[in-house]
Design a protein around this motif. Structure first.
Motif, PDB file in Angstrom:
ATOM      1  N   THR A 138       0.875  -1.247   0.048  1.00 47.67           N
ATOM      2  CA  THR A 138      -0.074  -0.006  -0.066  1.00 47.67           C
ATOM      3  C   THR A 138       0.918   1.214  -0.099  1.00 47.67           C
ATOM      4  O   THR A 138       0.763   2.305  -0.676  1.00 47.67           O
ATOM      5  CB  THR A 138      -0.970   0.127   1.145  1.00 47.67           C
ATOM      6  OG1 THR A 138      -1.820  -1.234   1.177  1.00 47.67           O
ATOM      7  CG2 THR A 138      -1.654   1.160   1.337  1.00 47.67           C
ATOM      8  N   ARG A 145       0.227   5.150  -7.329  1.00 44.61           N
ATOM      9  CA  ARG A 145      -1.191   5.278  -7.743  1.00 44.61           C
ATOM     10  C   ARG A 145      -1.915   5.729  -6.413  1.00 44.61           C
ATOM     11  O   ARG A 145      -2.409   4.959  -5.878  1.00 44.61           O
ATOM     12  CB  ARG A 145      -1.390   3.853  -8.118  1.00 44.61           C
ATOM     13  CG  ARG A 145      -0.860   3.412  -9.611  1.00 44.61           C
ATOM     14  CD  ARG A 145      -1.344   1.818  -9.574  1.00 44.61           C
ATOM     15  NE  ARG A 145      -0.971   0.957  -8.543  1.00 44.61           N
ATOM     16  CZ  ARG A 145       0.210   0.373  -8.358  1.00 44.61           C
ATOM     17  NH1 ARG A 145       1.169   0.524  -9.267  1.00 44.61           N
ATOM     18  NH2 ARG A 145       0.478  -0.386  -7.159  1.00 44.61           N
ATOM     19  N   ASN A 148      -5.505   4.466  -6.083  1.00 43.15           N
ATOM     20  CA  ASN A 148      -5.613   3.144  -6.084  1.00 43.15           C
ATOM     21  C   ASN A 148      -4.489   2.261  -6.042  1.00 43.15           C
ATOM     22  O   ASN A 148      -3.857   1.764  -6.771  1.00 43.15           O
ATOM     23  CB  ASN A 148      -6.318   2.675  -7.503  1.00 43.15           C
ATOM     24  CG  ASN A 148      -6.868   1.169  -7.522  1.00 43.15           C
ATOM     25  OD1 ASN A 148      -7.053   0.646  -6.720  1.00 43.15           O
ATOM     26  ND2 ASN A 148      -6.933   0.780  -8.903  1.00 43.15           N
ATOM     27  N   LEU A 150      -3.394  -0.414  -4.255  1.00 41.84           N
ATOM     28  CA  LEU A 150      -3.403  -2.095  -4.513  1.00 41.84           C
ATOM     29  C   LEU A 150      -3.909  -2.305  -5.842  1.00 41.84           C
ATOM     30  O   LEU A 150      -5.039  -1.893  -6.200  1.00 41.84           O
ATOM     31  CB  LEU A 150      -3.890  -2.811  -3.580  1.00 41.84           C
ATOM     32  CG  LEU A 150      -3.349  -2.679  -1.929  1.00 41.84           C
ATOM     33  CD1 LEU A 150      -4.230  -3.264  -0.872  1.00 41.84           C
ATOM     34  CD2 LEU A 150      -2.044  -2.888  -1.880  1.00 41.84           C
ATOM     35  N   LEU A 151      -3.107  -3.099  -6.640  1.00 49.50           N
ATOM     36  CA  LEU A 151      -3.710  -3.748  -7.868  1.00 49.50           C
ATOM     37  C   LEU A 151      -5.051  -4.539  -7.485  1.00 49.50           C
ATOM     38  O   LEU A 151      -4.819  -4.975  -6.609  1.00 49.50           O
ATOM     39  CB  LEU A 151      -2.453  -4.128  -8.757  1.00 49.50           C
ATOM     40  CG  LEU A 151      -1.486  -3.363  -9.230  1.00 49.50           C
ATOM     41  CD1 LEU A 151      -0.259  -3.992  -9.706  1.00 49.50           C
ATOM     42  CD2 LEU A 151      -2.089  -2.269 -10.073  1.00 49.50           C
ATOM     43  N   PRO A 152      -5.874  -4.785  -8.558  1.00 52.98           N
ATOM     44  CA  PRO A 152      -6.893  -5.569  -8.313  1.00 52.98           C
ATOM     45  C   PRO A 152      -6.776  -6.822  -7.847  1.00 52.98           C
ATOM     46  O   PRO A 152      -7.548  -7.584  -7.340  1.00 52.98           O
ATOM     47  CB  PRO A 152      -7.720  -5.598  -9.724  1.00 52.98           C
ATOM     48  CG  PRO A 152      -7.205  -4.276 -10.223  1.00 52.98           C
ATOM     49  CD  PRO A 152      -5.685  -4.154  -9.932  1.00 52.98           C
ATOM     50  N   ASN A 153      -5.677  -7.500  -8.390  1.00 54.94           N
ATOM     51  CA  ASN A 153      -5.600  -8.900  -7.748  1.00 54.94           C
ATOM     52  C   ASN A 153      -4.922  -9.205  -6.468  1.00 54.94           C
ATOM     53  O   ASN A 153      -4.854 -10.241  -5.913  1.00 54.94           O
ATOM     54  CB  ASN A 153      -4.506  -9.748  -8.742  1.00 54.94           C
ATOM     55  CG  ASN A 153      -3.226  -8.979  -9.094  1.00 54.94           C
ATOM     56  OD1 ASN A 153      -2.904  -8.009  -8.545  1.00 54.94           O
ATOM     57  ND2 ASN A 153      -2.412  -9.573  -9.913  1.00 54.94           N
ATOM     58  N   TYR A 154      -4.351  -8.334  -5.750  1.00 55.75           N
ATOM     59  CA  TYR A 154      -3.911  -8.427  -4.559  1.00 55.75           C
ATOM     60  C   TYR A 154      -4.379  -9.045  -3.345  1.00 55.75           C
ATOM     61  O   TYR A 154      -3.774  -9.870  -2.724  1.00 55.75           O
ATOM     62  CB  TYR A 154      -3.283  -6.970  -4.149  1.00 55.75           C
ATOM     63  CG  TYR A 154      -2.323  -7.033  -2.749  1.00 55.75           C
ATOM     64  CD1 TYR A 154      -0.901  -7.099  -3.200  1.00 55.75           C
ATOM     65  CD2 TYR A 154      -2.683  -7.229  -1.490  1.00 55.75           C
ATOM     66  CE1 TYR A 154      -0.014  -7.171  -2.095  1.00 55.75           C
ATOM     67  CE2 TYR A 154      -1.715  -7.364  -0.440  1.00 55.75           C
ATOM     68  CZ  TYR A 154      -0.472  -7.505  -0.659  1.00 55.75           C
ATOM     69  OH  TYR A 154       0.490  -7.590   0.095  1.00 55.75           O
ATOM     70  N   LYS A 155      -5.565  -8.500  -3.304  1.00 54.79           N
ATOM     71  CA  LYS A 155      -6.418  -9.717  -2.271  1.00 54.79           C
ATOM     72  C   LYS A 155      -7.054 -10.940  -2.661  1.00 54.79           C
ATOM     73  O   LYS A 155      -7.855 -11.335  -1.887  1.00 54.79           O
ATOM     74  CB  LYS A 155      -7.646  -8.716  -1.717  1.00 54.79           C
ATOM     75  CG  LYS A 155      -6.872  -7.416  -1.249  1.00 54.79           C
ATOM     76  CD  LYS A 155      -7.915  -6.408  -0.425  1.00 54.79           C
ATOM     77  CE  LYS A 155      -7.209  -5.235   0.380  1.00 54.79           C
ATOM     78  NZ  LYS A 155      -8.296  -4.407   1.040  1.00 54.79           N
ATOM     79  N   TYR A 156      -6.449 -11.319  -3.777  1.00 54.42           N
ATOM     80  CA  TYR A 156      -7.064 -12.700  -4.352  1.00 54.42           C
ATOM     81  C   TYR A 156      -5.982 -13.723  -4.416  1.00 54.42           C
ATOM     82  O   TYR A 156      -6.358 -14.877  -4.274  1.00 54.42           O
ATOM     83  CB  TYR A 156      -7.924 -12.408  -5.458  1.00 54.42           C
ATOM     84  CG  TYR A 156      -9.229 -11.840  -5.572  1.00 54.42           C
ATOM     85  CD1 TYR A 156     -10.318 -12.563  -5.299  1.00 54.42           C
ATOM     86  CD2 TYR A 156      -9.376 -10.519  -5.742  1.00 54.42           C
ATOM     87  CE1 TYR A 156     -11.587 -12.033  -5.432  1.00 54.42           C
ATOM     88  CE2 TYR A 156     -10.575  -9.883  -5.775  1.00 54.42           C
ATOM     89  CZ  TYR A 156     -11.782 -10.538  -5.362  1.00 54.42           C
ATOM     90  OH  TYR A 156     -12.874  -9.832  -5.373  1.00 54.42           O
ATOM     91  N   ASP A 285     -13.054  -7.278   2.587  1.00 54.83           N
ATOM     92  CA  ASP A 285     -12.299  -7.863   1.740  1.00 54.83           C
ATOM     93  C   ASP A 285     -12.907  -9.189   1.513  1.00 54.83           C
ATOM     94  O   ASP A 285     -13.119  -9.937   2.157  1.00 54.83           O
ATOM     95  CB  ASP A 285     -10.876  -8.071   2.626  1.00 54.83           C
ATOM     96  CG  ASP A 285     -10.026  -6.884   2.498  1.00 54.83           C
ATOM     97  OD1 ASP A 285     -10.590  -6.017   2.279  1.00 54.83           O
ATOM     98  OD2 ASP A 285      -8.819  -7.093   3.075  1.00 54.83           O
TER      99      ASP A 285
END
Length: 430
Positions: A138, A145, A148, A150-156, A285
């Motif tokens: 972060t 950025r 935004n 964290l990129l969209p995939n980070y929490k997956y 999350d």
């Protein structure tokens, strides 16, 4: 996951000098490493107090079936044996080092740690580095950025990249400032020369024990059985080289010039008293996908981490190293060690004994627990004041970084990881 047994008993002490409470290496720790002295080849030893027990010199005190693997110049074959043998060796060492009747047999096999040179514990076939420190991700993301980070995939999924095994070295290796291409934002074209934004990264390393066959994933419930132990890891980074080269394929020359590790494999069995549940994910999350979910992936590591900096001027003036950060690995990691291993092998990638996996930079949500200078200095915009009047945004030649780690809690004996040290020297041709 390793269970508690008599080897974790806080009431037991060793007859070896320096192994009392407060030591990094009491008898409740017993980490493995590879050492050499003036009398022989590289060989395995176990840290106990201020000494190393030379495992190759213990004769018939250890199981005959273990002796060949415990006389090799690397630990790969021993780590491949898996958790049953690892636990059995730990229990036998604990018995011998706490029972006075073994003193006469073993004292001649003890060598002072100050008298030896430590080496990499394993022949590393592959090294991968992850990015599971959410506060680090972060903080750095905000610099590029702000809206935004964290990129969209980070929490997956646990994000990682394949590093360079050939440039991993044991603590103490000089950090030669790398040369490379760098392009300041206001420049029309890149230039070549020594990095001007050299940084450290505070990480933990995972040593793989038993591997898996190509094409065969590692279920989350079995992942801990594939982790033989842990170490400290410093993934030295040239931030200016990294900013120019990382798109579109990620880290390359900015990171593969050196990775430092502490030389002792702190075993999974030694860490059993310090396991704790992973922190609850923030509301909103996503839950981990099923292959990353379950009890096997829910254990965090109760490890305290600290970084200090000593400049050449500070050492000349007799000043103590300056603490840069202190924090908890459990508070920093969004994904657990087991989830890292399971994800790495989820596509059928075959992990091998002695492979090294880094967690990525471990920063807490406090300024006191930041794991890199790019965070502490806010990308160089807020230089840090040091004792003696110096300031730092990034590392200068002569600067020495020391990583330390330990575990402690009520009802258990404190254990430590030793140190991971590196001193920066001038770039070649500079």
């Amino acid at each position: 996951m390793s269970a508690l047994d008599e080897t974790h008993d806080p009431g037991r002490i060793s007859w070896v000098d320096g192994a009392a409470l407060g030591s990094d290496f009491p008898v409740q720790n017993l980490p493995l490493g590879i050492f050499s002295d003036g009398k022989g080849q590289r060989r395995p030893g176990v840290a106990i107090g201020d000494f190393i027990l030379d495992l190759a010199a213990t004769g018939d005190l250890l199981d005959e079936s273990w002796r060949n693997d415990l006389a090799q110049p690397v630990l790969n074959a021993w780590l491949a044996r898996g958790t049953d043998d690892h636990r059995a060796l730990r229990q036998r060492l604990f018995e011998m080092l706490t029972n006075e009747r073994y003193r006469d047999d073993l004292e001649m096999s003890l060598i002072g740690q100050s008298e030896v040179r430590m080496h990499l514990p394993c022949l590393i076939g592959d090294y991968s580095d992850f990015y599971v420190g959410i506060h680090h991700a972060t903080n750095v993301g905000k610099q590029f950025r702000p809206d935004n980070p964290l990129l969209p995939n980070y929490k997956y999924l646990p994000i990682g990249y394949h590093g360079r095994a050939s440039s991993v070295r044991a603590s103490g290796e000089p950090v030669v400032r790398p040369n490379g291409q760098r392009k300041p934002p206001d420049a029309d074209a890149p230039e070549y020369g020594p990095s001007r934004r050299l940084d450290y990264e505070l990480e933990l390393g995972l040593w793989i024990g038993r591997g898996n066959d190509l094409g065969q994933p590692i279920p989350i419930a079995e992942a801990d059985e594939h982790i033989a132990g842990f170490c400290l890891l410093n993934d030295w980074s040239a931030r200016d080289l990294q900013a120019w080269e990382y798109q579109p394929l990620g880290p390359f020359l900015a990171k593969n010039f050196l990775t430092s590790v502490s030389p002792w494999v702190v075993t999974a069995e030694a860490l059993a008293p310090f396991r704790r549940p992973m922190p609850a994910r923030p509301e909103g999350d996503p839950e981990p996908l099923p292959y990353l979910a379950g009890d096997g992936g829910s254990a965090a590591l109760g490890i305290e981490l600290e970084v200090t900096l000593s400049t050449e001027k500070m050492r000349d003036a007799g000043l103590a190293p300056h603490r840069l950060s202190r924090g908890s690995a459990a508070a920093a990691m969004y994904w657990s060690a087991a989830q890292i291993v399971t994800h790495h092998a989820s596509n059928g990638c075959n992990l091998q004994p002695g492979d090294l996996i880094g967690t990525g930079t471990l920063s807490t949500d406090s300024d006191d627990g930041l794991g890199s200078l790019i965070e502490i200095s806010r990308g160089g915009k807020r230089p840090m004041a040091l004792p003696g009047g110096e300031t730092r945004s990034f590392l200068e030649d002569g600067d020495e970084i020391t990583l330390k780690a330990w575990c402690e809690r009520d009802g258990a004996v404190r254990i430590g990881f030793g140190e991971c040290v590196g001193r920066v020297v001038a770039a070649l041709g500079a």
